[in-house]
Write a protein that holds these residues in place. Structure first.
Motif, mmCIF file in Angstrom:
data_model
loop_
_atom_site.group_PDB
_atom_site.id
_atom_site.type_symbol
_atom_site.label_atom_id
_atom_site.label_comp_id
_atom_site.label_asym_id
_atom_site.label_seq_id
_atom_site.Cartn_x
_atom_site.Cartn_y
_atom_site.Cartn_z
ATOM 1 N N GLN A 33 -0.465 5.498 13.803
ATOM 2 C CA GLN A 33 0.151 4.378 13.094
ATOM 3 C C GLN A 33 0.074 3.093 13.936
ATOM 4 O O GLN A 33 -0.219 2.019 13.412
ATOM 5 C CB GLN A 33 1.605 4.700 12.743
ATOM 6 N N GLU A 66 6.306 -5.800 1.719
ATOM 7 C CA GLU A 66 6.360 -7.164 2.260
ATOM 8 C C GLU A 66 7.497 -7.937 1.602
ATOM 9 O O GLU A 66 7.751 -7.813 0.404
ATOM 10 C CB GLU A 66 5.044 -7.892 2.031
ATOM 11 N N ILE A 86 0.840 -1.197 0.000
ATOM 12 C CA ILE A 86 0.000 0.000 0.000
ATOM 13 C C ILE A 86 0.878 1.252 0.000
ATOM 14 O O ILE A 86 2.055 1.211 0.385
ATOM 15 C CB ILE A 86 -0.956 0.049 1.227
ATOM 16 N N GLU A 105 -5.234 -2.643 14.584
ATOM 17 C CA GLU A 105 -6.531 -2.946 13.975
ATOM 18 C C GLU A 105 -6.377 -3.861 12.756
ATOM 19 O O GLU A 105 -7.186 -4.764 12.526
ATOM 20 C CB GLU A 105 -7.223 -1.651 13.554
ATOM 21 N N THR A 106 -5.320 -3.621 11.977
ATOM 22 C CA THR A 106 -5.112 -4.380 10.742
ATOM 23 C C THR A 106 -4.531 -5.760 11.013
ATOM 24 O O THR A 106 -4.846 -6.732 10.304
ATOM 25 C CB THR A 106 -4.183 -3.592 9.796
ATOM 26 N N PHE A 107 -3.679 -5.850 12.032
ATOM 27 C CA PHE A 107 -3.026 -7.116 12.378
ATOM 28 C C PHE A 107 -3.276 -7.421 13.856
ATOM 29 O O PHE A 107 -2.405 -7.202 14.712
ATOM 30 C CB PHE A 107 -1.519 -7.040 12.095
ATOM 31 N N GLU A 155 -2.200 2.374 16.163
ATOM 32 C CA GLU A 155 -3.596 1.931 16.155
ATOM 33 C C GLU A 155 -3.947 1.252 14.832
ATOM 34 O O GLU A 155 -4.670 0.246 14.813
ATOM 35 C CB GLU A 155 -4.516 3.122 16.418
ATOM 36 N N TRP A 156 -3.422 1.769 13.725
ATOM 37 C CA TRP A 156 -3.680 1.161 12.419
ATOM 38 C C TRP A 156 -3.154 -0.269 12.392
ATOM 39 O O TRP A 156 -3.839 -1.188 11.930
ATOM 40 C CB TRP A 156 -3.028 1.990 11.315
ATOM 41 N N PHE A 157 -1.936 -0.453 12.888
ATOM 42 C CA PHE A 157 -1.355 -1.795 12.879
ATOM 43 C C PHE A 157 -2.136 -2.756 13.767
ATOM 44 O O PHE A 157 -2.389 -3.909 13.397
ATOM 45 C CB PHE A 157 0.113 -1.753 13.308
ATOM 46 N N GLU A 210 3.840 -10.900 11.568
ATOM 47 C CA GLU A 210 2.572 -10.341 12.041
ATOM 48 C C GLU A 210 2.391 -10.546 13.544
ATOM 49 O O GLU A 210 1.276 -10.531 14.070
ATOM 50 C CB GLU A 210 1.386 -10.921 11.255
ATOM 51 N N LYS A 264 7.062 -7.274 7.145
ATOM 52 C CA LYS A 264 6.297 -6.158 6.606
ATOM 53 C C LYS A 264 7.035 -4.894 7.022
ATOM 54 O O LYS A 264 7.187 -4.616 8.207
ATOM 55 C CB LYS A 264 4.856 -6.199 7.090
#
Length: 279
Positions: A203, A153, A145, A209-211, A205-207, A189, A162
């Motif tokens: 950032q 990755e 992304i 939530e995503t992982f 929080e994004w990780f 992960e 990642k």
């Protein structure tokens, strides 16, 4: 997570668990905990994450491990505490091992690393003018992304990496474009290693939530807060929600670390040098 004390030399292979061995955990100018450089190990693969000015000395004097044993590297950014030992690494590979160093690197960072950091000391040899590819065998991660930040990755054997952009040194607020190239790494992960970064809770929080499989966050921490705006400070990190702090270990600290008690403030604690952390 479990830990294991250092033995007689760094183990560059294991039975297949992800292990992180911290050669050092100190800040750029630390003289007691070396600098924050580490080796990731899984199965028959190893990966040196950063090779700062003190890394070759630490490996060979404290950990009884020859720098020439290192075959695979990834540099997070071009500050001296992260690449200051790179010239010695690649020259030893060339003249002692008679081989190139394998490097996982983005195209953008490859150009900057060579032209702005390594070229001055490494471009000339007895055989003529040298290039990046004369010393390194590059492996390029795939970009997944571009926004909200670049995420790449790469599978290093069975170790999934990642690699993501961080805001470390920024010339214009809230801009990755105008910041120094710098990266963090998510291992399998499971373990989020921020590398050098400003305080960037969005950032994190994004990780998370995503992982949701992330077990531990290993976060850059300036204990005294002198370099807020370049590194995350302890004071800032204390503002993280308790559910994030309880997953977080702190690294890249200086001697002032003895003045605070991270466990009392809801963190796991400080990462210690010379310890294998297994996940």
């Amino acid at each position: 997570m479990r830990t294991e004390a250092f033995g007689s030399a760094v183990k560059l292979t294991n039975e297949g668990e992800l292990a992180l061995f911290f050669i050092g955990t100190g800040s750029a100018f630390s003289k007691i905990n070396f600098q924050t450089n580490l080796i990731a190990i899984k199965g028959d693969q190893h990966l040196l994450i950063d090779c700062g000015t003190m890394c070759p000395f630490a490996l060979e004097t404290t950990y009884n491990t020859r720098l020439s044993e290192i075959r695979d590297v990834l540099f997070t950014h071009p500050h001296a505490d992260h690449i200051g030992g790179a010239e010695e690494l690649i020259l030893k590979a060339r003249y002692v091992n008679k081989e190139k160093v394998n490097i996982i690197i983005t195209e953008e960072f490859k150009k900057k690393l060579w032209n702005e950091s390594l070229r001055g000391g490494c471009q000339y040899s007895e055989t003529g003018k040298m290039t990046f590819e004369d010393y390194f065998r590059p492996y390029y991660p795939t970009r997944l992304i571009k926004k909200p930040f670049e995420l790449f990755e790469y599978n290093h054997g069975s170790m999934n990496l990642k690699i993501f952009r961080t805001k470390h040194v920024v010339t214009r607020p809230n801009s990755f474009k105008d910041s120094q190239v710098s990266y963090g790494i998510l291992f399998d992960e499971k373990v989020l290693f921020t590398g050098d970064t400003q305080y960037n809770p969005a950032q994190l929080e994004w990780f998370l939530e995503t992982f949701p499989s992330i077990e531990v966050i290993i976060h850059d921490c300036d204990v005294m807060g002198y370099s807020e705006g370049v590194h995350a400070s302890y004071k800032q990190l204390k503002q993280l929600p308790s559910e994030i702090r309880k997953k977080t270990m702190l690294v890249h600290y200086n001697s002032a670390a003895q003045k605070v008690s991270p466990a009392e403030d809801g963190f796991i604690g400080f990462v210690k040098p010379g310890i294998y952390y297994y996940f």
